[in-house]
Design a protein around this motif. Structure first.
Motif, PDB file in Angstrom:
ATOM      1  N   ILE A 104      -6.667  31.623  66.575  1.00 37.65           N
ATOM      2  CA  ILE A 104      -7.532  30.435  66.409  1.00 37.65           C
ATOM      3  C   ILE A 104      -7.752  29.689  67.715  1.00 37.65           C
ATOM      4  CG2 ILE A 104      -6.722  30.177  64.041  1.00 37.65           C
ATOM      5  CD1 ILE A 104      -5.075  27.766  64.989  1.00 37.65           C
ATOM      6  N   SER A 105      -7.211  30.216  68.803  1.00 37.90           N
ATOM      7  CA  SER A 105      -7.300  29.528  70.089  1.00 37.90           C
ATOM      8  C   SER A 105      -8.757  29.233  70.468  1.00 37.90           C
ATOM      9  CB  SER A 105      -6.643  30.376  71.180  1.00 37.90           C
ATOM     10  OG  SER A 105      -6.724  29.750  72.429  1.00 37.90           O
ATOM     11  N   THR A 106      -9.018  28.018  70.811  1.00 32.41           N
ATOM     12  CA  THR A 106     -10.331  27.486  71.248  1.00 32.41           C
ATOM     13  C   THR A 106     -11.383  27.515  70.142  1.00 32.41           C
ATOM     14  OG1 THR A 106     -11.320  29.552  72.091  1.00 32.41           O
ATOM     15  CG2 THR A 106      -9.842  28.356  73.574  1.00 32.41           C
ATOM     16  N   PHE A 107     -11.030  28.022  68.941  1.00 35.36           N
ATOM     17  CA  PHE A 107     -12.040  28.094  67.887  1.00 35.36           C
ATOM     18  C   PHE A 107     -12.481  26.695  67.463  1.00 35.36           C
ATOM     19  CE2 PHE A 107     -13.335  29.161  63.368  1.00 35.36           C
ATOM     20  CZ  PHE A 107     -14.494  29.822  63.739  1.00 35.36           C
ATOM     21  N   GLY A 108     -11.533  25.773  67.394  1.00 31.74           N
ATOM     22  CA  GLY A 108     -11.872  24.405  67.034  1.00 31.74           C
ATOM     23  C   GLY A 108     -12.802  23.760  68.044  1.00 31.74           C
ATOM     24  N   THR A 109     -12.511  23.887  69.317  1.00 30.65           N
ATOM     25  CA  THR A 109     -13.365  23.300  70.350  1.00 30.65           C
ATOM     26  C   THR A 109     -14.722  23.999  70.394  1.00 30.65           C
ATOM     27  OG1 THR A 109     -12.320  24.754  71.994  1.00 30.65           O
ATOM     28  CG2 THR A 109     -11.422  22.532  71.770  1.00 30.65           C
ATOM     29  N   ASP A 110     -14.725  25.304  70.136  1.00 30.78           N
ATOM     30  CA  ASP A 110     -16.006  26.025  70.094  1.00 30.78           C
ATOM     31  C   ASP A 110     -16.890  25.503  68.961  1.00 30.78           C
ATOM     32  OD1 ASP A 110     -15.233  27.554  72.225  1.00 30.78           O
ATOM     33  OD2 ASP A 110     -14.692  29.315  71.035  1.00 30.78           O
ATOM     34  N   MET A 111     -16.288  25.237  67.784  1.00 32.75           N
ATOM     35  CA  MET A 111     -17.055  24.713  66.665  1.00 32.75           C
ATOM     36  C   MET A 111     -17.582  23.312  66.969  1.00 32.75           C
ATOM     37  SD  MET A 111     -15.370  25.989  63.072  1.00 32.75           S
ATOM     38  CE  MET A 111     -13.749  25.309  63.335  1.00 32.75           C
TER      39      MET A 111
ATOM     40  N   LEU B  15     -19.552  30.614  64.164  1.00 34.16           N
ATOM     41  CA  LEU B  15     -18.900  30.700  62.858  1.00 34.16           C
ATOM     42  C   LEU B  15     -18.717  32.134  62.375  1.00 34.16           C
ATOM     43  CD1 LEU B  15     -20.748  27.835  60.934  1.00 34.16           C
ATOM     44  CD2 LEU B  15     -18.530  27.736  62.064  1.00 34.16           C
ATOM     45  N   ALA B  16     -19.389  33.079  62.998  1.00 32.75           N
ATOM     46  CA  ALA B  16     -19.401  34.460  62.501  1.00 32.75           C
ATOM     47  C   ALA B  16     -18.014  35.100  62.466  1.00 32.75           C
ATOM     48  CB  ALA B  16     -20.340  35.308  63.361  1.00 32.75           C
ATOM     49  N   SER B  17     -17.118  34.633  63.327  1.00 31.35           N
ATOM     50  CA  SER B  17     -15.785  35.259  63.392  1.00 31.35           C
ATOM     51  C   SER B  17     -14.764  34.578  62.481  1.00 31.35           C
ATOM     52  CB  SER B  17     -15.264  35.221  64.837  1.00 31.35           C
ATOM     53  OG  SER B  17     -15.074  33.874  65.265  1.00 31.35           O
ATOM     54  N   ALA B  18     -15.185  33.573  61.715  1.00 32.41           N
ATOM     55  CA  ALA B  18     -14.235  32.800  60.909  1.00 32.41           C
ATOM     56  C   ALA B  18     -13.510  33.674  59.892  1.00 32.41           C
ATOM     57  CB  ALA B  18     -14.962  31.648  60.208  1.00 32.41           C
ATOM     58  N   ALA B  19     -14.236  34.542  59.199  1.00 31.55           N
ATOM     59  CA  ALA B  19     -13.616  35.380  58.160  1.00 31.55           C
ATOM     60  C   ALA B  19     -12.576  36.324  58.753  1.00 31.55           C
ATOM     61  CB  ALA B  19     -14.690  36.165  57.423  1.00 31.55           C
ATOM     62  N   SER B  20     -12.885  36.930  59.891  1.00 32.29           N
ATOM     63  CA  SER B  20     -11.922  37.849  60.508  1.00 32.29           C
ATOM     64  C   SER B  20     -10.694  37.094  61.019  1.00 32.29           C
ATOM     65  CB  SER B  20     -12.583  38.628  61.653  1.00 32.29           C
ATOM     66  OG  SER B  20     -12.977  37.761  62.703  1.00 32.29           O
ATOM     67  N   ARG B  21     -10.911  35.878  61.531  1.00 30.11           N
ATOM     68  CA  ARG B  21      -9.775  35.064  61.977  1.00 30.11           C
ATOM     69  C   ARG B  21      -8.885  34.693  60.784  1.00 30.11           C
ATOM     70  NH1 ARG B  21     -10.797  32.629  67.287  1.00 30.11           N
ATOM     71  NH2 ARG B  21     -12.928  33.086  67.948  1.00 30.11           N
ATOM     72  N   LEU B  22      -9.510  34.401  59.652  1.00 31.61           N
ATOM     73  CA  LEU B  22      -8.754  34.103  58.445  1.00 31.61           C
ATOM     74  C   LEU B  22      -7.886  35.295  58.046  1.00 31.61           C
ATOM     75  CD1 LEU B  22      -8.120  32.337  55.943  1.00 31.61           C
ATOM     76  CD2 LEU B  22     -10.168  33.293  54.872  1.00 31.61           C
ATOM     77  N   SER B  23      -8.430  36.483  58.106  1.00 30.00           N
ATOM     78  CA  SER B  23      -7.666  37.688  57.760  1.00 30.00           C
ATOM     79  C   SER B  23      -6.500  37.896  58.725  1.00 30.00           C
ATOM     80  CB  SER B  23      -8.582  38.912  57.764  1.00 30.00           C
ATOM     81  OG  SER B  23      -9.538  38.832  56.723  1.00 30.00           O
ATOM     82  N   GLN B  24      -6.734  37.610  60.004  1.00 26.84           N
ATOM     83  CA  GLN B  24      -5.668  37.763  60.995  1.00 26.84           C
ATOM     84  C   GLN B  24      -4.519  36.796  60.727  1.00 26.84           C
ATOM     85  OE1 GLN B  24      -6.976  37.921  65.202  1.00 26.84           O
ATOM     86  NE2 GLN B  24      -9.034  38.275  64.416  1.00 26.84           N
TER      87      GLN B  24
ATOM     88  N   VAL C 128     -19.003  21.403  60.047  1.00 25.86           N
ATOM     89  CA  VAL C 128     -18.422  22.238  61.102  1.00 25.86           C
ATOM     90  C   VAL C 128     -17.662  21.371  62.104  1.00 25.86           C
ATOM     91  CG1 VAL C 128     -18.951  23.775  63.027  1.00 25.86           C
ATOM     92  CG2 VAL C 128     -20.117  24.073  60.840  1.00 25.86           C
ATOM     93  N   SER C 129     -18.180  20.203  62.419  1.00 30.03           N
ATOM     94  CA  SER C 129     -17.504  19.304  63.347  1.00 30.03           C
ATOM     95  C   SER C 129     -16.152  18.866  62.795  1.00 30.03           C
ATOM     96  CB  SER C 129     -18.390  18.075  63.624  1.00 30.03           C
ATOM     97  OG  SER C 129     -17.725  17.198  64.519  1.00 30.03           O
ATOM     98  N   ASP C 130     -16.140  18.498  61.500  1.00 32.79           N
ATOM     99  CA  ASP C 130     -14.872  18.094  60.871  1.00 32.79           C
ATOM    100  C   ASP C 130     -13.877  19.258  60.847  1.00 32.79           C
ATOM    101  OD1 ASP C 130     -15.906  15.587  60.457  1.00 32.79           O
ATOM    102  OD2 ASP C 130     -16.418  15.942  58.342  1.00 32.79           O
ATOM    103  N   ALA C 131     -14.378  20.439  60.532  1.00 31.47           N
ATOM    104  CA  ALA C 131     -13.509  21.613  60.508  1.00 31.47           C
ATOM    105  C   ALA C 131     -12.983  21.928  61.910  1.00 31.47           C
ATOM    106  CB  ALA C 131     -14.261  22.816  59.948  1.00 31.47           C
ATOM    107  N   GLY C 132     -13.810  21.720  62.927  1.00 36.07           N
ATOM    108  CA  GLY C 132     -13.382  21.949  64.308  1.00 36.07           C
ATOM    109  C   GLY C 132     -12.261  21.013  64.712  1.00 36.07           C
ATOM    110  N   LEU C 133     -12.388  19.729  64.352  1.00 36.70           N
ATOM    111  CA  LEU C 133     -11.326  18.766  64.655  1.00 36.70           C
ATOM    112  C   LEU C 133     -10.026  19.150  63.943  1.00 36.70           C
ATOM    113  CD1 LEU C 133     -13.334  15.401  64.432  1.00 36.70           C
ATOM    114  CD2 LEU C 133     -12.288  16.408  66.495  1.00 36.70           C
ATOM    115  N   ALA C 134     -10.154  19.568  62.687  1.00 40.16           N
ATOM    116  CA  ALA C 134      -8.977  19.977  61.928  1.00 40.16           C
ATOM    117  C   ALA C 134      -8.337  21.226  62.534  1.00 40.16           C
ATOM    118  CB  ALA C 134      -9.350  20.228  60.471  1.00 40.16           C
ATOM    119  N   MET C 135      -9.147  22.141  63.050  1.00 44.85           N
ATOM    120  CA  MET C 135      -8.606  23.347  63.671  1.00 44.85           C
ATOM    121  C   MET C 135      -7.858  23.021  64.954  1.00 44.85           C
ATOM    122  SD  MET C 135      -9.066  25.969  61.804  1.00 44.85           S
ATOM    123  CE  MET C 135      -8.562  27.151  63.030  1.00 44.85           C
ATOM    124  N   ILE C 136      -8.369  22.042  65.703  1.00 44.44           N
ATOM    125  CA  ILE C 136      -7.669  21.620  66.927  1.00 44.44           C
ATOM    126  C   ILE C 136      -6.300  21.048  66.577  1.00 44.44           C
ATOM    127  CG2 ILE C 136      -7.703  19.953  68.821  1.00 44.44           C
ATOM    128  CD1 ILE C 136     -10.758  20.280  68.875  1.00 44.44           C
TER     129      ILE C 136
END
Length: 336
Positions: free
Chosen positions: A90-97, A113-122, A248-256
């Protein structure tokens, strides 16, 4: 003046007894010099085995702690490796979003956002890590897999999205599903135990716990926001462009915040690894002290053993010479 004499047969038997005794002593000394251990331990301690038994009990106790430390160190290392891998996923995914949401370019946002599902599986796969048939993030239920695969979790979120009336309702249901006690995550997804592993003894005075479970808040937040990003990417929630950027912005902050929590977990796990190392060093020092004390009881001084062996060898050689000369005596030689 009275004279006493020993017959030839008596003299021969006496020499044989002396020879047998010297051979036995020679064998004992040779064995002691080779092994470094006393042959007649009972005689040395005069039947008082209490101190030696106490030392051996203490050494067995240290062996038990050492074996336990090896096991827990393996598990802690596995947890640390999994946490590092999760952070990498998930590194930098939050800031990218966040960065993509700030732009009014839907193609850029969709690409992020296209890589979100694969990151979830990882992340799900890392939370299902197991060592020697035991899962690391299942609490005390180490034989139970804590989570299904990422696709299963995502299917639950898709169902919520399809039944929601809009972005606000979707978020309300998602927050409840992942966060509420007895909610969907706990009843449909998490398969571990609510109780974490604790009180794992490293020594007589030190114990540690393995507190991280797949249902911890940081992991739930990571899975939730990756699932939100994946569903939004698929168009599973009917939203305007502005609402999409807001979600997406809220999700990005939560990911950070989730990534920071993973870093804090790695720090705490590193502290545990340090405690295990300290306990191992202390256990090694204690073992060395106990082994030295035991050696004073069961061991022999190599220099003394070598000197005694040399003395006995000289006696054996002298006895052989005496026996040989005695066996060559004749009556005529004696009468001369």
């Amino acid at each position: 003046m009275n004279y006493s004499s020993i017959s030839d047969l008596g003299q021969s038997m006496m020499l044989r007894r002396q020879g047998a005794g010297l051979k036995t002593t020679l064998a004992h000394l040779t064995n002691e010099l080779t092994t470094g251990e006393r042959s007649d331990l009972s005689g040395h301690v005069r039947g008082e085995f209490g101190p030696l038994a106490g030392l051996e009990r203490s050494l067995r106790r240290l062996d038990g702690f050492a074996l336990g430390r090896e096991s827990v160190d393996l598990r802690v290392t596995g947890i640390q490796t999994s946490l590092e891998a999760m952070q990498g996923a998930i590194s930098t995914f939050g800031t990218d979003m966040l960065a993509a949401a700030s732009l009014e370019q839907s193609d850029v946002l969709d690409a992020k956002l296209a890589s979100a599902a694969s990151r979830l599986s990882q992340v799900t796969a890392y939370l299902n890590t197991q060592l020697s048939g035991e899962f690391l993030f299942s609490g005390v239920a180490t034989r139970q897999q804590p989570l299904p695969d990422g696709a299963t979790i995502l299917s639950h979120v898709r169902s919520i999205a399809s039944g929601s009336s809009g972005p606000a309702d979707f978020m309300t249901q998602i927050d409840a599903w992942f966060g509420d006690a007895g909610g969907g995550f706990e009843t449909l997804v998490y398969g571990g135990d609510a109780v974490a592993q604790s009180g794992i003894a490293l020594s007589d005075t030190l114990s540690v716990g393995l507190p991280f479970k797949a249902d911890d808040a940081a992991f739930r937040a990571t899975l939730k926001n990756l699932a939100i990003a994946a569903v939004i990417s698929e168009g599973g929630v009917a939203v305007t462009a502005a609402e999409k950027r807001s979600l997406v912005s809220d999700a990005g902050l939560a990911m950070i915040a989730a990534e920071k929590a993973l870093i804090d977990m790695q720090r705490d796990t590193g502290v545990t690894q340090g405690l295990i190392l300290e306990a191992s060093i202390a256990g090694g020092v204690e073992r060395a002290v106990l082994e030295a004390a035991k050696s004073k009881i069961t061991g022999v001084d190599q220099y003394e053993a070598a000197s005694a062996l040399e003395a006995v060898q000289f006696q054996v050689e002298a006895l052989y010479v005496l026996t040989a000369r005695t066996s060559q005596l004749r009556l005529m030689d004696y009468l001369r």
